[in-house]
Design a protein around this motif. Structure first.
Motif, mmCIF file in Angstrom:
data_model
loop_
_atom_site.group_PDB
_atom_site.id
_atom_site.type_symbol
_atom_site.label_atom_id
_atom_site.label_comp_id
_atom_site.label_asym_id
_atom_site.label_seq_id
_atom_site.Cartn_x
_atom_site.Cartn_y
_atom_site.Cartn_z
ATOM 1 N N LEU A 197 5.370 0.290 12.791
ATOM 2 C CA LEU A 197 5.178 -0.837 11.881
ATOM 3 C C LEU A 197 3.817 -0.742 11.200
ATOM 4 O O LEU A 197 3.686 -1.017 9.994
ATOM 5 N N MET A 198 2.794 -0.345 11.958
ATOM 6 C CA MET A 198 1.461 -0.166 11.382
ATOM 7 C C MET A 198 1.488 0.882 10.275
ATOM 8 O O MET A 198 0.912 0.698 9.200
ATOM 9 N N ALA A 199 2.179 1.997 10.526
ATOM 10 C CA ALA A 199 2.246 3.071 9.542
ATOM 11 C C ALA A 199 2.994 2.622 8.285
ATOM 12 O O ALA A 199 2.590 2.942 7.156
ATOM 13 N N ALA A 200 4.076 1.872 8.468
ATOM 14 C CA ALA A 200 4.849 1.397 7.322
ATOM 15 C C ALA A 200 4.028 0.424 6.481
ATOM 16 O O ALA A 200 4.051 0.479 5.244
ATOM 17 N N THR A 201 3.286 -0.468 7.154
ATOM 18 C CA THR A 201 2.440 -1.427 6.439
ATOM 19 C C THR A 201 1.344 -0.711 5.663
ATOM 20 O O THR A 201 1.068 -1.031 4.500
ATOM 21 N N ALA A 202 0.725 0.275 6.306
ATOM 22 C CA ALA A 202 -0.324 1.041 5.637
ATOM 23 C C ALA A 202 0.243 1.800 4.440
ATOM 24 O O ALA A 202 -0.404 1.901 3.389
ATOM 25 N N GLY A 203 1.448 2.346 4.584
ATOM 26 C CA GLY A 203 2.066 3.071 3.480
ATOM 27 C C GLY A 203 2.308 2.174 2.273
ATOM 28 O O GLY A 203 2.080 2.581 1.128
ATOM 29 N N LEU A 204 2.763 0.949 2.521
ATOM 30 C CA LEU A 204 2.980 -0.002 1.428
ATOM 31 C C LEU A 204 1.653 -0.362 0.760
ATOM 32 O O LEU A 204 1.567 -0.424 -0.474
ATOM 33 N N MET A 205 0.629 -0.592 1.572
ATOM 34 C CA MET A 205 -0.684 -0.922 1.020
ATOM 35 C C MET A 205 -1.198 0.204 0.129
ATOM 36 O O MET A 205 -1.717 -0.029 -0.966
ATOM 37 N N LYS A 206 -1.044 1.448 0.577
ATOM 38 C CA LYS A 206 -1.529 2.586 -0.206
ATOM 39 C C LYS A 206 -0.768 2.703 -1.527
ATOM 40 O O LYS A 206 -1.364 3.000 -2.573
ATOM 41 N N LEU A 207 0.541 2.493 -1.475
ATOM 42 C CA LEU A 207 1.363 2.581 -2.680
ATOM 43 C C LEU A 207 0.917 1.564 -3.730
ATOM 44 O O LEU A 207 0.804 1.889 -4.928
ATOM 45 N N ILE A 208 0.647 0.348 -3.300
ATOM 46 C CA ILE A 208 0.216 -0.703 -4.222
ATOM 47 C C ILE A 208 -1.211 -0.472 -4.702
ATOM 48 O O ILE A 208 -1.510 -0.570 -5.895
ATOM 49 N N THR A 209 -2.105 -0.136 -3.774
ATOM 50 C CA THR A 209 -3.527 -0.043 -4.091
ATOM 51 C C THR A 209 -3.821 1.129 -5.014
ATOM 52 O O THR A 209 -4.788 1.077 -5.793
ATOM 53 N N TYR A 210 -3.043 2.179 -4.970
ATOM 54 C CA TYR A 210 -3.257 3.323 -5.857
ATOM 55 C C TYR A 210 -3.289 2.878 -7.314
ATOM 56 O O TYR A 210 -4.015 3.436 -8.141
ATOM 57 N N ARG A 211 -2.530 1.824 -7.634
ATOM 58 C CA ARG A 211 -2.401 1.374 -9.022
ATOM 59 C C ARG A 211 -3.085 0.039 -9.305
ATOM 60 O O ARG A 211 -3.487 -0.220 -10.442
ATOM 61 N N VAL A 212 -3.210 -0.816 -8.290
ATOM 62 C CA VAL A 212 -3.675 -2.191 -8.548
ATOM 63 C C VAL A 212 -5.062 -2.403 -7.967
ATOM 64 O O VAL A 212 -5.199 -2.512 -6.755
#
Length: 212
Positions: A197-212
């Motif tokens: 769950l930690m890895a999935a949450t971090a992956g979502l954060m990275k996907l969003i933060t790369y652009r926003v």
């Protein structure tokens, strides 16, 4: 000297949240690993990609500050509280280096840093409430995942961007040391589903933060 009350400590946490998420970058206590490396020419695509990756790393350091602050706020022993505070101070250098590199790349931190800070502080506080050994286990799991994602960045940063590479490589070394520290002090290994769950949450954060 008057001992800090619970209210004093929470006011301090609120002040730290505002400074980390919205304030200017902290002053580093150690020179940037990129200090003696000349900046190289990159095309616009390379520069944007490097900026996106360094924005992720900057946000990761914002989250690290929040996690350590949350864990320190609910730690059951003074020893663990001090260790969290010491680790957070070292992460401030990472935050300063990433902010400086973003500025050099003509890029900016994530607009969502206040949200990331609030969520990370809450997660850290919950980890602290679970007990010191579980809290240290959370540190170990987090730092191992960060170490892995920094490895990925070293593979994908534009080849000319040696300044960003030097910063990321030094951060990777420090994160590994923080994970080892947690193990040495009795960290319990988190269950696989929690780490997933930690890895999935971090992956979502990275996907969003790369652009926003």
């Amino acid at each position: 000297m008057r001992q800090a009350s619970l209210l004093d400590r929470w006011i301090g946490h609120a002040d730290q949240a505002l400074r980390v998420a919205l304030g200017p970058p902290p002053h580093d206590t150690q020179p940037s690993p990129a200090a003696d490396i000349a900046d190289a020419e990159m095309d616009e695509t390379e520069r944007r990609h490097a900026g996106g990756l360094m924005r992720i790393n900057h946000t990761g350091e914002v989250c690290a500050q929040a996690l350590y602050a949350g864990q320190a706020a609910t730690a059951r022993s003074d020893r663990v509280r001090r260790e969290m505070a010491d680790a957070a101070r070292e992460e401030e250098d990472h935050l300063a280096w990433c902010a400086e590199r973003l500025d050099e790349l003509g890029d900016r931190p994530s607009y969502l840093n206040p949200l990331w800070y609030a969520g990370s502080f809450t997660i850290g506080a919950v980890a602290g409430l679970a007990g010191d050994r579980w809290s240290l286990g959370f540190v170990e799991a987090t730092e191992r995942q960060v170490e892995s994602h920094l490895d990925d960045h070293l593979d994908t940063l534009p080849a000319p961007d040696q300044r960003s590479r030097a910063i990321v490589a030094r951060m990777k070394e420090d994160e590994a040391r923080h994970a080892d520290m947690a193990v040495e002090h009795g960290a319990r290994t988190l269950p696989g589903p929690v780490q997933g769950l930690m890895a999935a949450t971090a992956g979502l954060m990275k996907l969003i933060t790369y652009r926003v």
